[in-house]
Design an enzyme around this catalytic site. Structure first.
Site, PDB file in Angstrom:
ATOM      1  CB  VAL A  44      -0.961   0.001   1.210  1.00  0.00           C
ATOM      2  CG1 VAL A  44      -1.728   1.317   1.287  1.00  0.00           C
ATOM      3  CG2 VAL A  44      -1.937  -1.165   1.121  1.00  0.00           C
ATOM      4  CB  CYS A  45       3.806   2.205   2.026  1.00  0.00           C
ATOM      5  SG  CYS A  45       3.068   2.068   3.671  1.00  0.00           S
ATOM      6  CB  THR A  46       4.937   0.491  -3.026  1.00  0.00           C
ATOM      7  OG1 THR A  46       5.889  -0.106  -2.131  1.00  0.00           O
ATOM      8  CG2 THR A  46       5.564   0.660  -4.398  1.00  0.00           C
ATOM      9  CG  PHE A  49       6.452   6.719  -0.832  1.00  0.00           C
ATOM     10  CD1 PHE A  49       6.087   6.044   0.311  1.00  0.00           C
ATOM     11  CD2 PHE A  49       7.348   7.761  -0.722  1.00  0.00           C
ATOM     12  CE1 PHE A  49       6.602   6.399   1.551  1.00  0.00           C
ATOM     13  CE2 PHE A  49       7.875   8.122   0.501  1.00  0.00           C
ATOM     14  CZ  PHE A  49       7.504   7.445   1.653  1.00  0.00           C
TER      15      PHE A  49
END
Length: 217
Positions: A44-46, A49
């Protein structure tokens, strides 16, 4: 007491993949957004970002600096950025804070003072480090958004909130529900009708306490 809206953000020394600097010095006289993540190389964080990378021109248009945070090392950030840029087809030109000792996460009230990173940790160990802070040029927190692990952040909403903040900052106006840039704004109750007309021109009195006018340029 944790960090709250209108508090001045801590002027911490930050170690990032762009070098080391004091947070207030980096903000300067611009708007700033800090968006934080519990671990590098997480799915999710990828995507998040990547979304921030794709919006580079939008941040610049609004005179806004963005800075990421993840509870990993500068070396890991550099490797992760390659994945982010490959996924997003956009350069990740913003710095990412390395917060291995959790100093920044704790100072921004994302983790309790006793929090630590256990051996073999997963993102769940620092799950609450999924927040967005919008900071005004006077170094004060204006918006705090915190998301669970399973919900990717909506950066269109971050942009919308930033637009609303910039439109109303230091002005006797507010924005209504679902407001978008260019739509009518609400006149503050600190102005009576005559004062509002003198300042803004035409106003639309929908209710005695709900009056709208064109967004000031």
């Amino acid at each position: 007491m944790g960090l709250r809206i209108n508090d001045i953000v801590p002027n911490l020394e930050l170690t990032t993949d762009h070098g080391t600097f004091k947070f207030h010095d980096w903000i300067g006289d611009q708007w700033a957004i800090l968006f934080s993540h519990p671990k590098d190389f997480t799915p999710v964080c990828t995507t998040e970002f990547g979304a921030v990378s794709q919006l580079g021109a939008e941040w610049a248009k609004r005179g806004t600096k963005v800075i990421g945070l993840s509870v990993d090392s500068v070396e890991e950030h550099g490797k992760w950025k390659s994945d982010i840029e490959s996924f997003a087809s956009a350069k990740a030109e913003f710095p990412i804070i390395a917060d291995l000792d959790l100093t920044v996460s704790k100072a921004f009230d994302m983790l309790p003072a006793e929090a630590y990173l256990p051996d073999g940790r997963t993102a769940a160990d620092s799950a609450s480090v999924r927040s967005v802070f919008i900071i005004s040029p006077d170094k004060k927190v204006q918006v705090i958004m915190t998301y669970p692990m399973s919900v990717g952040r909506n950066f269109a909403e971050v942009l919308r909130a930033l637009d609303a903040l910039q439109a109303t900052f230091g002005q006797p106006i507010a924005t209504p529900a679902n407001w978008q840039h260019g739509q009518d704004v609400i006149v503050a109750l600190s102005l009576n009708d005559d004062q509002a007309r003198e300042k803004f021109g035409e106003i639309d009195v929908k209710l005695p306490y709900l009056r709208t006018t064109k967004q000031p340029s």
